[in-house]
Write a protein that holds these residues in place. Structure first.
Motif, PDB file in Angstrom:
ATOM      1  N   GLY A  28      69.246  -1.779 -24.475  1.00 33.52           N
ATOM      2  CA  GLY A  28      69.920  -1.281 -23.379  1.00 33.52           C
ATOM      3  C   GLY A  28      69.500  -0.055 -22.825  1.00 33.52           C
ATOM      4  N   ASN A  29      68.728   0.681 -23.482  1.00 35.23           N
ATOM      5  CA  ASN A  29      68.178   1.983 -23.029  1.00 35.23           C
ATOM      6  C   ASN A  29      67.547   2.065 -21.644  1.00 35.23           C
ATOM      7  OD1 ASN A  29      67.123   4.529 -22.730  1.00 35.23           O
ATOM      8  ND2 ASN A  29      66.761   4.820 -24.742  1.00 35.23           N
ATOM      9  N   PRO A  30      67.782   2.246 -20.726  1.00 32.72           N
ATOM     10  CA  PRO A  30      67.109   2.320 -19.284  1.00 32.72           C
ATOM     11  C   PRO A  30      65.885   3.444 -19.395  1.00 32.72           C
ATOM     12  CG  PRO A  30      69.328   3.329 -18.916  1.00 32.72           C
ATOM     13  CD  PRO A  30      69.248   2.971 -20.354  1.00 32.72           C
ATOM     14  N   LEU A  31      66.043   4.538 -20.220  1.00 33.06           N
ATOM     15  CA  LEU A  31      64.774   5.115 -20.189  1.00 33.06           C
ATOM     16  C   LEU A  31      63.612   4.646 -21.074  1.00 33.06           C
ATOM     17  CD1 LEU A  31      66.777   8.463 -21.327  1.00 33.06           C
ATOM     18  CD2 LEU A  31      65.794   8.026 -19.156  1.00 33.06           C
ATOM     19  N   ALA A  32      63.804   3.999 -22.031  1.00 35.91           N
ATOM     20  CA  ALA A  32      62.608   3.357 -22.724  1.00 35.91           C
ATOM     21  C   ALA A  32      62.141   2.224 -21.728  1.00 35.91           C
ATOM     22  CB  ALA A  32      63.301   2.521 -24.032  1.00 35.91           C
ATOM     23  N   LEU A  33      63.077   1.599 -21.040  1.00 37.92           N
ATOM     24  CA  LEU A  33      62.504   0.294 -20.187  1.00 37.92           C
ATOM     25  C   LEU A  33      61.737   1.020 -19.056  1.00 37.92           C
ATOM     26  CD1 LEU A  33      66.022  -1.685 -20.265  1.00 37.92           C
ATOM     27  CD2 LEU A  33      63.559  -2.438 -21.066  1.00 37.92           C
ATOM     28  N   GLN A  34      62.400   1.957 -18.490  1.00 36.33           N
ATOM     29  CA  GLN A  34      61.482   2.432 -17.456  1.00 36.33           C
ATOM     30  C   GLN A  34      60.175   3.078 -17.917  1.00 36.33           C
ATOM     31  OE1 GLN A  34      62.889   6.361 -16.192  1.00 36.33           O
ATOM     32  NE2 GLN A  34      61.928   6.273 -14.110  1.00 36.33           N
ATOM     33  N   ARG A  48      55.111  -7.964 -14.225  1.00 35.13           N
ATOM     34  CA  ARG A  48      55.581  -7.558 -15.488  1.00 35.13           C
ATOM     35  C   ARG A  48      56.457  -6.346 -15.213  1.00 35.13           C
ATOM     36  NH1 ARG A  48      58.391  -8.674 -19.394  1.00 35.13           N
ATOM     37  NH2 ARG A  48      57.769  -7.698 -21.463  1.00 35.13           N
ATOM     38  N   ALA A  49      55.787  -5.337 -14.489  1.00 34.90           N
ATOM     39  CA  ALA A  49      56.722  -4.011 -14.323  1.00 34.90           C
ATOM     40  C   ALA A  49      57.835  -4.175 -13.455  1.00 34.90           C
ATOM     41  CB  ALA A  49      55.668  -3.142 -13.503  1.00 34.90           C
ATOM     42  N   LEU A  50      57.854  -5.115 -12.646  1.00 32.21           N
ATOM     43  CA  LEU A  50      59.007  -5.451 -11.937  1.00 32.21           C
ATOM     44  C   LEU A  50      60.094  -6.067 -12.849  1.00 32.21           C
ATOM     45  CD1 LEU A  50      57.719  -6.524  -8.481  1.00 32.21           C
ATOM     46  CD2 LEU A  50      58.743  -4.373  -9.098  1.00 32.21           C
ATOM     47  N   ALA A  56      66.259  -2.796 -16.800  1.00 30.68           N
ATOM     48  CA  ALA A  56      66.553  -1.501 -16.817  1.00 30.68           C
ATOM     49  C   ALA A  56      67.904  -1.129 -15.815  1.00 30.68           C
ATOM     50  CB  ALA A  56      65.363  -0.453 -16.539  1.00 30.68           C
ATOM     51  N   LEU A  57      67.702  -1.958 -14.724  1.00 30.56           N
ATOM     52  CA  LEU A  57      68.764  -1.657 -13.748  1.00 30.56           C
ATOM     53  C   LEU A  57      69.928  -2.614 -14.216  1.00 30.56           C
ATOM     54  CD1 LEU A  57      66.599  -1.761 -10.422  1.00 30.56           C
ATOM     55  CD2 LEU A  57      68.188   0.180 -11.323  1.00 30.56           C
ATOM     56  N   GLN A  58      69.773  -3.725 -14.825  1.00 31.75           N
ATOM     57  CA  GLN A  58      70.711  -4.437 -15.481  1.00 31.75           C
ATOM     58  C   GLN A  58      71.518  -3.582 -16.536  1.00 31.75           C
ATOM     59  OE1 GLN A  58      68.978  -8.070 -17.086  1.00 31.75           O
ATOM     60  NE2 GLN A  58      69.098  -9.083 -14.692  1.00 31.75           N
ATOM     61  N   ALA A  59      70.978  -2.844 -17.185  1.00 32.52           N
ATOM     62  CA  ALA A  59      71.441  -2.076 -18.228  1.00 32.52           C
ATOM     63  C   ALA A  59      72.176  -0.591 -17.436  1.00 32.52           C
ATOM     64  CB  ALA A  59      70.096  -1.303 -19.184  1.00 32.52           C
ATOM     65  N   ASN A  60      71.585  -0.326 -16.474  1.00 35.02           N
ATOM     66  CA  ASN A  60      72.518   0.777 -15.775  1.00 35.02           C
ATOM     67  C   ASN A  60      71.939   0.831 -14.214  1.00 35.02           C
ATOM     68  OD1 ASN A  60      73.327   3.193 -14.725  1.00 35.02           O
ATOM     69  ND2 ASN A  60      72.249   4.505 -16.451  1.00 35.02           N
ATOM     70  N   PRO A  61      72.790   0.054 -13.429  1.00 31.10           N
ATOM     71  CA  PRO A  61      72.533  -0.310 -12.118  1.00 31.10           C
ATOM     72  C   PRO A  61      72.435   1.158 -11.296  1.00 31.10           C
ATOM     73  CG  PRO A  61      74.535  -1.599 -12.911  1.00 31.10           C
ATOM     74  CD  PRO A  61      73.960  -0.669 -14.123  1.00 31.10           C
ATOM     75  N   GLY A  62      72.849   2.298 -11.782  1.00 30.91           N
ATOM     76  CA  GLY A  62      73.014   3.340 -10.935  1.00 30.91           C
ATOM     77  C   GLY A  62      71.899   4.304 -11.249  1.00 30.91           C
TER      78      GLY A  62
END
Length: 87
Positions: A28-34, A48-50, A56-62
């Motif tokens: 759930g870490n958006p940094l790693a996903l980004q 794949r990137a999208l 990442a946006l599901q983990a942290n929409p903002g």
């Protein structure tokens, strides 16, 4: 961080491997996903990137940095309306 260093050193496959491990350890870490999504975009795998940017946006929409990266990728793909919507 190690993945980023590898990516900046031109070792994109090794960097992606490190980012995949970071996502596995903290899904759930958006940094790693980004970082992982950016690696796939740099490797010429925009679909794949999208998918990963969306995770990442599901983990942290903002999380605005992911929205900017996703918007940039969509614009580069010629998907102007979708890209602008991310901004």
């Amino acid at each position: 961080a190690y993945g980023t260093l590898l990516g900046r050193s031109g070792k994109l496959d090794a960097a992606i491997s490190q980012w995949e491990e970071a996502v596995r350890l903290s899904p759930g870490n958006p940094l790693a996903l980004q970082a992982l999504a950016s690696g796939h975009a740099a490797r010429g795998e925009p679909a794949r990137a999208l998918e990963i940017y969306d995770r990442a946006l599901q983990a942290n929409p903002g999380y605005y940095a992911v929205r900017l990266d996703k918007g940039d990728l969509l614009l580069a793909m010629g998907r102007t309306d979708a890209g602008l919507a991310e901004y």
